[in-house]
Design a protein around this motif. Structure first.
Motif, short mmCIF file in Angstrom:
data_model
loop_
_atom_site.label_atom_id
_atom_site.label_comp_id
_atom_site.label_asym_id
_atom_site.label_seq_id
_atom_site.Cartn_x
_atom_site.Cartn_y
_atom_site.Cartn_z
N VAL A 1 0.85 -1.20 0.00
CA VAL A 1 0.00 0.00 0.00
C VAL A 1 0.88 1.25 0.00
O VAL A 1 0.69 2.16 -0.81
CB VAL A 1 -0.95 0.01 1.22
CG1 VAL A 1 -1.66 1.36 1.35
CG2 VAL A 1 -1.97 -1.13 1.12
N PHE A 2 1.89 1.28 0.88
CA PHE A 2 2.72 2.48 0.98
C PHE A 2 3.61 2.67 -0.25
O PHE A 2 3.87 3.79 -0.66
CB PHE A 2 3.57 2.44 2.26
CG PHE A 2 2.74 2.50 3.52
CD1 PHE A 2 1.57 3.24 3.55
CD2 PHE A 2 3.11 1.80 4.64
CE1 PHE A 2 0.78 3.30 4.70
CE2 PHE A 2 2.34 1.86 5.79
CZ PHE A 2 1.16 2.60 5.83
N LYS A 3 4.06 1.57 -0.87
CA LYS A 3 4.88 1.69 -2.07
C LYS A 3 4.08 2.26 -3.24
O LYS A 3 4.65 2.87 -4.15
CB LYS A 3 5.50 0.33 -2.46
CG LYS A 3 6.71 -0.01 -1.61
CD LYS A 3 7.33 -1.32 -1.99
CE LYS A 3 8.24 -1.16 -3.17
NZ LYS A 3 9.02 -2.37 -3.45
N SER A 4 2.76 2.10 -3.21
CA SER A 4 1.92 2.71 -4.24
C SER A 4 2.08 4.23 -4.19
O SER A 4 2.03 4.90 -5.22
CB SER A 4 0.45 2.36 -4.04
OG SER A 4 0.26 0.97 -4.14
N ALA A 5 2.29 4.75 -2.98
CA ALA A 5 2.49 6.19 -2.82
C ALA A 5 3.96 6.57 -3.01
O ALA A 5 4.27 7.51 -3.73
CB ALA A 5 2.00 6.64 -1.44
N HIS B 1 6.76 4.75 -4.18
CA HIS B 1 7.54 4.31 -5.34
C HIS B 1 6.82 4.59 -6.66
O HIS B 1 7.41 5.11 -7.58
CB HIS B 1 7.88 2.82 -5.25
CG HIS B 1 9.00 2.54 -4.30
ND1 HIS B 1 8.86 2.69 -2.93
CD2 HIS B 1 10.27 2.16 -4.51
CE1 HIS B 1 10.01 2.40 -2.35
NE2 HIS B 1 10.89 2.07 -3.27
N CYS B 2 5.55 4.22 -6.73
CA CYS B 2 4.79 4.43 -7.97
C CYS B 2 4.26 5.87 -8.05
O CYS B 2 4.48 6.54 -9.04
CB CYS B 2 3.63 3.44 -8.05
SG CYS B 2 2.61 3.68 -9.51
N GLY B 3 3.58 6.29 -6.98
CA GLY B 3 3.02 7.65 -6.97
C GLY B 3 1.61 7.74 -7.52
O GLY B 3 1.08 8.85 -7.67
N CYS B 4 0.98 6.62 -7.80
CA CYS B 4 -0.39 6.66 -8.32
C CYS B 4 -1.37 7.17 -7.26
O CYS B 4 -2.42 7.72 -7.60
CB CYS B 4 -0.83 5.31 -8.88
SG CYS B 4 -0.75 3.94 -7.71
N ILE B 5 -1.04 6.97 -5.99
CA ILE B 5 -1.84 7.55 -4.91
C ILE B 5 -0.94 8.41 -4.04
O ILE B 5 0.30 8.23 -4.06
CB ILE B 5 -2.56 6.48 -4.03
CG1 ILE B 5 -1.55 5.56 -3.34
CG2 ILE B 5 -3.57 5.71 -4.84
CD1 ILE B 5 -2.16 4.67 -2.26
N GLU C 1 -6.01 7.33 -7.48
CA GLU C 1 -6.50 5.95 -7.58
C GLU C 1 -5.34 5.02 -7.89
O GLU C 1 -4.39 5.40 -8.58
CB GLU C 1 -7.54 5.83 -8.69
CG GLU C 1 -8.85 6.49 -8.37
CD GLU C 1 -9.88 6.29 -9.46
OE1 GLU C 1 -9.72 5.35 -10.29
OE2 GLU C 1 -10.84 7.06 -9.50
N LEU C 2 -5.45 3.80 -7.40
CA LEU C 2 -4.40 2.82 -7.67
C LEU C 2 -4.30 2.57 -9.17
O LEU C 2 -5.33 2.43 -9.85
CB LEU C 2 -4.72 1.49 -6.97
CG LEU C 2 -4.64 1.48 -5.45
CD1 LEU C 2 -5.19 0.16 -4.92
CD2 LEU C 2 -3.21 1.71 -4.98
N CYS D 1 -0.26 -1.53 -9.21
CA CYS D 1 -0.32 -1.46 -7.75
C CYS D 1 -1.55 -2.19 -7.22
O CYS D 1 -1.49 -2.88 -6.21
CB CYS D 1 -0.33 0.00 -7.28
SG CYS D 1 1.23 0.85 -7.53
N ARG D 2 -2.66 -2.04 -7.95
CA ARG D 2 -3.90 -2.72 -7.54
C ARG D 2 -3.68 -4.24 -7.55
O ARG D 2 -4.05 -4.93 -6.60
CB ARG D 2 -5.02 -2.32 -8.50
CG ARG D 2 -6.34 -2.94 -8.18
CD ARG D 2 -7.42 -2.45 -9.16
NE ARG D 2 -8.70 -2.59 -8.56
CZ ARG D 2 -9.25 -1.75 -7.72
NH1 ARG D 2 -8.62 -0.66 -7.39
NH2 ARG D 2 -10.42 -1.98 -7.19
N ASP D 3 -3.05 -4.76 -8.61
CA ASP D 3 -2.79 -6.20 -8.70
C ASP D 3 -1.88 -6.66 -7.57
O ASP D 3 -2.08 -7.73 -7.00
CB ASP D 3 -2.14 -6.54 -10.05
CG ASP D 3 -3.14 -6.48 -11.20
OD1 ASP D 3 -4.35 -6.39 -10.93
OD2 ASP D 3 -2.69 -6.51 -12.36
N LYS D 4 -0.85 -5.86 -7.25
CA LYS D 4 0.09 -6.23 -6.18
C LYS D 4 -0.62 -6.28 -4.83
O LYS D 4 -0.42 -7.22 -4.04
CB LYS D 4 1.26 -5.22 -6.14
CG LYS D 4 2.28 -5.49 -5.06
CD LYS D 4 3.01 -6.78 -5.31
CE LYS D 4 4.10 -7.01 -4.27
NZ LYS D 4 4.61 -8.40 -4.31
#
Ligand SMILES: [Zn+2]
Length: 130
Positions: free
Chosen positions: A40-44, A46-50, A79-80, A84-87
């Motif tokens: 969840v935190f890596k979505s913010a 590392h990816c930055g989608c959220i 939004e994811l 990121c959603r799949d992970k």
């Protein structure tokens, strides 16, 4: 292909090999919780989608629970993305696998756990969460 909790627990029990001991299951369940939180935190980070913007939740004693509920914030913006959603779904699935494993080791039905909790939530509604 969807599945019922009881089928999921049965399949889980058939695949128990290295983590049959309750000691292993408890530690894997805790480890998996961390893995899910990290996804969840890596979505913010590392990816930055959220984006996650933590702020104080304002809970007014002059408003009803329902009115307060409407104004509370998830602290998530955006939004994811599909990756990121799949992970996160994958990590949630692993968490459920270890939860089902714990149910199996303790001779508890995961389906009963869900049904009892669902009934409890429906009966008490928002007051269950106070
Ligand atoms: Zn993403």
């Amino acid at each position: 292909m969807s599945c019922r909790c009881s089928e999921f627990q049965k399949t889980t029990s058939e695949l128990q090999l290295l983590n049959k001991s309750i000691l292993d299951i408890v530690t894997k369940l805790a480890e998996q919780t961390s893995m899910l939180n990290r996804a969840v935190f890596k979505s913010a980070t590392h990816c930055g989608c959220i984006e996650i913007h933590g702020t104080k939740q304002i809970f007014s004693p002059h408003k009803s629970l329902e009115e307060n509920q409407q104004e509370l914030d998830t602290h998530i913006e955006g939004e994811l993305c599909p990756k990121c959603r799949d992970k996160i779904i994958e990590e949630m699935g692993e968490l459920l696998f270890y939860l089902a494993s714990m149910c199996e080791a303790l001779d508890i039905s995961l389906e009963n756990v869900l049904t009892e909790k669902h009934n409890h939530l429906k009966t008490l509604g928002l007051y269950n969460l106070l």
